[in-house]
Design a protein around this motif. Structure first.
Motif, PDB file in Angstrom:
ATOM      1  N   SER A  89      38.059  40.784  33.700  1.00 25.64           N
ATOM      2  CA  SER A  89      36.973  40.310  34.573  1.00 25.64           C
ATOM      3  C   SER A  89      36.846  38.796  34.509  1.00 25.64           C
ATOM      4  CB  SER A  89      35.639  40.964  34.167  1.00 25.64           C
ATOM      5  OG  SER A  89      35.608  42.325  34.558  1.00 25.64           O
ATOM      6  N   ASN A  92      39.511  37.256  36.701  1.00 24.06           N
ATOM      7  CA  ASN A  92      39.198  37.425  38.127  1.00 24.06           C
ATOM      8  C   ASN A  92      38.081  36.494  38.581  1.00 24.06           C
ATOM      9  OD1 ASN A  92      40.908  39.153  39.480  1.00 24.06           O
ATOM     10  ND2 ASN A  92      39.890  41.000  38.742  1.00 24.06           N
ATOM     11  N   ILE A  93      37.081  36.330  37.719  1.00 20.66           N
ATOM     12  CA  ILE A  93      35.959  35.452  38.083  1.00 20.66           C
ATOM     13  C   ILE A  93      36.432  33.998  38.178  1.00 20.66           C
ATOM     14  CG2 ILE A  93      33.757  34.498  37.257  1.00 20.66           C
ATOM     15  CD1 ILE A  93      33.192  37.365  36.152  1.00 20.66           C
ATOM     16  N   CYS A 121      45.187  40.365  37.809  1.00 18.01           N
ATOM     17  CA  CYS A 121      43.869  39.746  37.663  1.00 18.01           C
ATOM     18  C   CYS A 121      43.948  38.225  37.587  1.00 18.01           C
ATOM     19  CB  CYS A 121      43.145  40.304  36.445  1.00 18.01           C
ATOM     20  SG  CYS A 121      42.629  42.023  36.663  1.00 18.01           S
TER      21      CYS A 121
END
Lengths: 164, 551
Positions: A89, A92-93, A121
């Motif tokens: 995550s 991806n952010i 990702c």
């Protein structure tokens, strides 16, 4: 050994250094301060004002790195164990929300069977865990030929379907 | 039903090859135990008390007759001649060999099936309403949305290593047959809106429901979500959960704990912030894709028929009448019915089906119901499109195969996990308890008089038998090394969802039929006209039941 997202074994100017609060293992002798990958804490404490590379642990909030992104060349994301998925995550952010264009590196317990997910990702480079076989890593890196969902590097399959 | 295109087929084929390679490396000692465990779980393979167990996905419960015959074949050649349908619309085989699992997966792929993400801390098989597309109370067909979610969640690279397992259910009908309030995410189709010729479905999204150790009904965190945003919104929920869900304690790792700790309002706000970055982005569903998937769920070519009130041939047949009254549900098309096969014959573990029965059901589906079978979360099977004029013939065929128990929704139609007979997690056995209750209540007239009454049995706190949402729930507990059972009352998994209340101290296995008898007696004595078991309980509260049981 560092693997690139093209499946090449590469050398990097940047590496994680053993500090008091640093990662276990993987350290090399420091040569130049600007080429060290420093911990997020030292970055936040402004003790490393010139650092251009940082590593984040799974509970470091990637949003807090936002002010530093323009000068960062490398962000390494640590996987304390292979089954802790928070790093995916974070990557991806960094890519989608902050459009971070520098290198995102996977460090820690990085296993060959998960490289594809990391690649999807937005990771660029992979420092494999001890005992991982590089030839296998290169073979497994690319993974499935398409993705159902939007990923960092691909449009969702339904776009491809409607183009057929 | 959804038919794989070349992409879908490629995806499952490559997955089989990938898992075969992983299995070979493991057997050659080149993949460590801990890592292989996580990889095999994501391909459905558990190592159980007696043997490995393979859980195969039946996405939102829909099977073609071809697929069902393949399952029969797998039961015969790789297992011991039977399979177990679960409360999550999956099927489990209890005796496959680890070395043979890649071959089994290859066989499954040949009929567009798989075992992908049926266990492990990832997004599991999406479940839905077994009557979707056929039910009279439907707002819109939930199947295309369940399929879109299935595809989005399959191999999602960001969400393969979540804090804990993650279950999504979808309903599109007035009556909630998918138990959306007890899922990690519940997707509820609430209405269709049209602006000009543009029609759009509107969803409510629930998050943080669940059973297990801490049962919670999921709150609605988003109302009025337009259909094209479904996947990006789900992505936002998963991202918040992946980042902030607890990873330090297995028992506090589900999303329900996070939602409760943050409060639903704060959680919803966090998701909204995340969603702002994803909304209208490239993950947004296109009209073309929605139409493509909807196109796979076109209605069968129904004949123009009239509803049949009395089947002349069968009007004197008491067995048929009882079955028809109990196991048949109204269909949206005149002259058609939805037929349920209750897999709850006495002395057979609930949800168990033999290979011969599977073959027979596949044949019957070909003959009577558009070659399609549905698996329900109550562990029964459904033939969704049967012409009423065929009902009697179908009933006779089912009766011959011991598949015509006329007890759908009645006390003996129990939901029951595999329990201590099979599962290494269980504190206590559950199948023998179900059987003892079925033997106690063998009077069909009494069962019909009692009417709708659900008993759910779980062998441990993991609640695979959904005991929290049974009208009567039975939970196996360990009491100083002995198997005991805690009884609760008043649960419901439907649109009037409620969590059952614990009656009091637990009981020995032998006492359970007597306890159920006592609870039922209170209902019979206190019920008012038209009241179901649950209604009476809601009116009079738990005390009268407590008094009767512990007197």
């Amino acid at each position: 050994m560092l693997l690139s997202n093209d499946g090449e074994i590469i050398k990097s100017e940047f590496y994680v250094v053993n500090e008091d609060d640093a990662l276990p293992g993987r350290g090399q002798e420091a040569q130049s301060v600007s080429k060290r990958i420093v911990s997020f804490k030292t970055l936040l404490n402004a003790t490393e004002v010139s650092a251009t590379a940082v590593w984040l642990d799974v509970d470091d909030k990637v949003e807090a790195a936002a002010p530093y992104l323009p000068r960062l060349e490398v962000i390494a994301l640590n996987f304390p164990t292979f089954n802790d998925g928070r790093g995916y995550s974070s990557a991806n952010i960094l890519r989608s929300r902050y459009a971070f264009a520098g290198e995102i590196r996977a460090i820690g317990d990085v296993r060959v069977d998960q490289l594809e997910q990391m690649l999807r990702c937005g990771f660029d480079t992979f420092e494999l865990a001890d005992g991982q076989v590089i030839e296998l890593a290169i073979r497994l890196l690319k993974g499935f030929p398409f993705s159902y969902q939007k990923t960092s590097d691909r449009m969702p399959l339904f776009h491809q379907r409607s183009a057929d | 039903m959804y038919i794989y295109d070349a992409y879908d087929q490629k995806m499952v084929d490559e997955r089989v090859a990938q898992y075969r390679d992983q299995t070979n490396r493991y057997l050659a000692g080149k993949l460590d135990e801990d890592e292989f465990k996580q990889l095999r779980l994501r391909n459905g393979l558990y190592i159980q008390r007696l043997a490995p167990m393979l859980r195969i996905a039946i996405p939102y419960g829909i099977l073609s007759s071809v697929q069902l015959r393949k399952l029969a074949h797998l039961a015969r050649y790789y297992d011991r001649g039977y399979g177990h349908f679960t409360t999550r619309q999956n099927i489990q085989f209890n005796w496959p060999k680890l070395e043979e699992v890649p071959d089994i997966l290859e066989e499954l792929a040949s009929v567009q099936m798989h075992a992908i993400q049926t266990s492990g801390n990832c997004i599991r098989n999406v479940t839905s309403d077994q009557y979707a597309g056929a039910a009279r109370d439907e707002i819109a067909d939930s199947r295309p949305w369940a399929e879109l979610i299935r595809q989005w969640s399959t191999f999602h690279p960001e969400f393969n290593w979540l804090p804990r397992k993650f279950k999504i259910a979808v309903t599109g009908a007035a009556q909630d047959r998918a138990a959306v309030q007890v899922h990690d995410i519940g997707v509820r189709i609430v209405r269709q809106e049209s602006a000009g010729k543009d029609e759009k479905l509107i969803f409510d999204i629930l998050a943080g429901g669940g059973l297990g150790r801490t049962p919670v009904l999921g709150p609605v965190i988003k109302q009025g979500l337009e259909e094209q945003h479904l996947l990006t919104y789900l992505e936002a929920i998963l991202r918040v959960y992946n980042r902030y869900g607890r990873r330090d304690n297995l028992y506090k790792a589900r999303i329900k704990i996070l939602v409760r700790a943050m409060t639903p309002e704060v959680f919803a706000a966090e998701v909204a912030t995340e969603w702002a970055n994803l909304k209208d982005g490239r993950g947004t569903l296109t009209k073309a894709e929605i139409e493509r998937v909807k196109g796979c769920f076109t209605l069968p070519a129904y004949e123009s028929l009239e509803d049949i009130v009395v089947l002349q041939r069968a009007k004197d047949d008491a067995g048929f009448s009882a079955w028809r009254k109990q196991n048949i549900k109204p269909h949206r098309m005149p002259g058609y019915s939805i037929v349920n096969l209750a897999l709850k014959a006495t002395a057979v573990a609930p949800g168990d089906v033999t290979d011969e029965q599977m073959d027979l059901i596949a044949d019957l589906a070909d003959k009577y119901s558009c070659s399609e079978v549905r698996v329900t979360h109550e562990q029964n099977l459904t033939l969704a499109d049967v012409r009423q004029k065929d009902l009697h013939d179908l009933w006779q065929a089912l009766t011959a195969a011991d598949l015509a128990s006329p007890n759908l929704g009645l006390l003996t139609d129990m939901i029951c996990c595999p329990g201590g007979d099979y599962c290494s997690l269980a504190n206590a056995k559950s199948i023998p308890v179900a059987e003892a209750i079925q033997r106690q209540f063998d009077d069909l007239n009494l069962l019909h008089d009692l009417g709708e009454l659900s008993i759910n049995i779980s062998g441990c706190m993991n609640a695979c038998g959904h005991h929290h949402v049974g009208n009567i729930g039975i939970l196996g507990v360990d009491k100083k090394g002995a198997e005991y059972y805690q009884v609760s009352i008043g649960g419901s998994g439907r649109e009037d969802a409620a969590l059952a209340q614990i009656l009091g101290p637990s009981f020995a296995q032998n006492d359970i039929p007597r306890i159920i008898q006592t609870l039922v007696a209170v209902y019979l004595e206190r019920r008012e006209a038209g009241e179901r078991f649950i209604d009476t309980f809601r009116r009079i509260g738990i005390e009268p039941y407590k008094t009767a049981v512990y007197a």
